[in-house]
Design an enzyme around this catalytic site. Structure first.
Site, PDB file in Angstrom:
ATOM      1  N   CYS A   8     -25.738  36.583  -2.829  1.00 64.94           N
ATOM      2  CA  CYS A   8     -27.162  36.672  -2.513  1.00 64.94           C
ATOM      3  C   CYS A   8     -27.800  35.326  -2.879  1.00 64.94           C
ATOM      4  O   CYS A   8     -27.118  34.302  -2.872  1.00 64.94           O
ATOM      5  CB  CYS A   8     -27.831  37.862  -3.199  1.00 64.94           C
ATOM      6  SG  CYS A   8     -27.969  37.764  -4.994  1.00 64.94           S
ATOM      7  N   ASN A  11     -28.229  35.523  -7.549  1.00 66.54           N
ATOM      8  CA  ASN A  11     -27.158  36.219  -8.260  1.00 66.54           C
ATOM      9  C   ASN A  11     -27.666  36.932  -9.515  1.00 66.54           C
ATOM     10  O   ASN A  11     -27.002  36.976 -10.535  1.00 66.54           O
ATOM     11  CB  ASN A  11     -26.018  35.257  -8.592  1.00 66.54           C
ATOM     12  CG  ASN A  11     -24.743  35.946  -9.055  1.00 66.54           C
ATOM     13  OD1 ASN A  11     -24.068  35.469  -9.962  1.00 66.54           O
ATOM     14  ND2 ASN A  11     -24.387  37.061  -8.460  1.00 66.54           N
ATOM     15  N   THR A  12     -28.869  37.532  -9.398  1.00 68.31           N
ATOM     16  CA  THR A  12     -29.376  38.327 -10.517  1.00 68.31           C
ATOM     17  C   THR A  12     -29.794  39.739 -10.096  1.00 68.31           C
ATOM     18  O   THR A  12     -30.057  40.575 -10.960  1.00 68.31           O
ATOM     19  CB  THR A  12     -30.592  37.654 -11.198  1.00 68.31           C
ATOM     20  OG1 THR A  12     -31.636  37.485 -10.234  1.00 68.31           O
ATOM     21  CG2 THR A  12     -30.207  36.321 -11.824  1.00 68.31           C
ATOM     22  N   CYS A  13     -29.862  40.021  -8.789  1.00 67.26           N
ATOM     23  CA  CYS A  13     -30.323  41.344  -8.337  1.00 67.26           C
ATOM     24  C   CYS A  13     -29.293  42.027  -7.430  1.00 67.26           C
ATOM     25  O   CYS A  13     -28.491  42.832  -7.893  1.00 67.26           O
ATOM     26  CB  CYS A  13     -31.664  41.235  -7.602  1.00 67.26           C
ATOM     27  SG  CYS A  13     -33.017  40.562  -8.589  1.00 67.26           S
ATOM     28  N   ARG A  14     -29.312  41.684  -6.149  1.00 68.85           N
ATOM     29  CA  ARG A  14     -28.497  42.412  -5.175  1.00 68.85           C
ATOM     30  C   ARG A  14     -27.004  42.212  -5.351  1.00 68.85           C
ATOM     31  O   ARG A  14     -26.240  43.197  -5.380  1.00 68.85           O
ATOM     32  CB  ARG A  14     -28.890  42.017  -3.741  1.00 68.85           C
ATOM     33  CG  ARG A  14     -30.260  42.509  -3.345  1.00 68.85           C
ATOM     34  CD  ARG A  14     -30.693  41.933  -2.032  1.00 68.85           C
ATOM     35  NE  ARG A  14     -31.008  40.509  -2.186  1.00 68.85           N
ATOM     36  CZ  ARG A  14     -31.444  39.733  -1.208  1.00 68.85           C
ATOM     37  NH1 ARG A  14     -31.609  40.224   0.002  1.00 68.85           N
ATOM     38  NH2 ARG A  14     -31.723  38.472  -1.436  1.00 68.85           N
ATOM     39  N   ASP A 115     -34.514  42.831  -0.536  1.00 70.40           N
ATOM     40  CA  ASP A 115     -34.529  42.068  -1.784  1.00 70.40           C
ATOM     41  C   ASP A 115     -35.563  42.654  -2.735  1.00 70.40           C
ATOM     42  O   ASP A 115     -36.765  42.620  -2.457  1.00 70.40           O
ATOM     43  CB  ASP A 115     -34.866  40.608  -1.486  1.00 70.40           C
ATOM     44  CG  ASP A 115     -34.744  39.699  -2.697  1.00 70.40           C
ATOM     45  OD1 ASP A 115     -34.438  40.192  -3.811  1.00 70.40           O
ATOM     46  OD2 ASP A 115     -34.942  38.482  -2.531  1.00 70.40           O
TER      47      ASP A 115
END
Length: 143
Positions: A8, A11-14, A115
């Site tokens: 994504c 690189n902290t959520c999805r 997102d």
């Protein structure tokens, strides 16, 4: 062994959420990592990502990674959250063309994964609800 890389933006959520879901479902049968096209190395998963995963009984020990040549070479399958992520990868790593797909494209669906960045925890729950059945389809396809 199959090696899946989710990509994504930061690189902290999805992508860490997708990584954690697939790791939990696949166990030892598939290696899984995630990265971001604009990530800073070493950041934890967002608070709401970790919260939603914990609600689902999924452990999240995440540290963000910038997408690198080494990760491109490591992966047998690279699954992006959006078509923009896919195009960015193909621009920088054209040799990866045969193994880069959007997550939805890989499982014969259309569109991008929403997102949740910066939203309330309910938006992260919606993203989890969007990702979970897609990851099930990925797992079926990889086996």
């Amino acid at each position: 062994m199959k090696r899946v890389l989710f990509v994504c933006t930061g690189n902290t959520c999805r992508s860490p959420m997708a990584e954690a879901i697939l790791r939990k479902k696949a166990g030892e049968s598939i290696e899984v990592k995630s990265a971001g096209i604009f990530a800073s190395d070493g950041s934890p998963a967002s608070t709401n990502t970790a919260h939603v995963l914990q609600e689902k009984g999924i452990e999240c020990q995440h540290s963000s990674s910038l997408l690198t040549q080494d990760l491109i070479e490591w992966a047998t399958c690279i699954l992006t959250m959006t078509s923009h992520h896919k195009q960015a990868i193909l621009h920088s790593f054209p040799e990866a063309q045969d193994k880069v797909f959007t997550l939805k494209e890989y499982v014969d669906s259309d569109g991008d994964v929403s997102d949740p960045f910066g939203g309330p925890v309910d938006i992260y729950r919606e993203t989890y609800a969007e990702l979970e059945p897609l990851i099930e389809k990925v797992l079926s396809k990889l086996k």
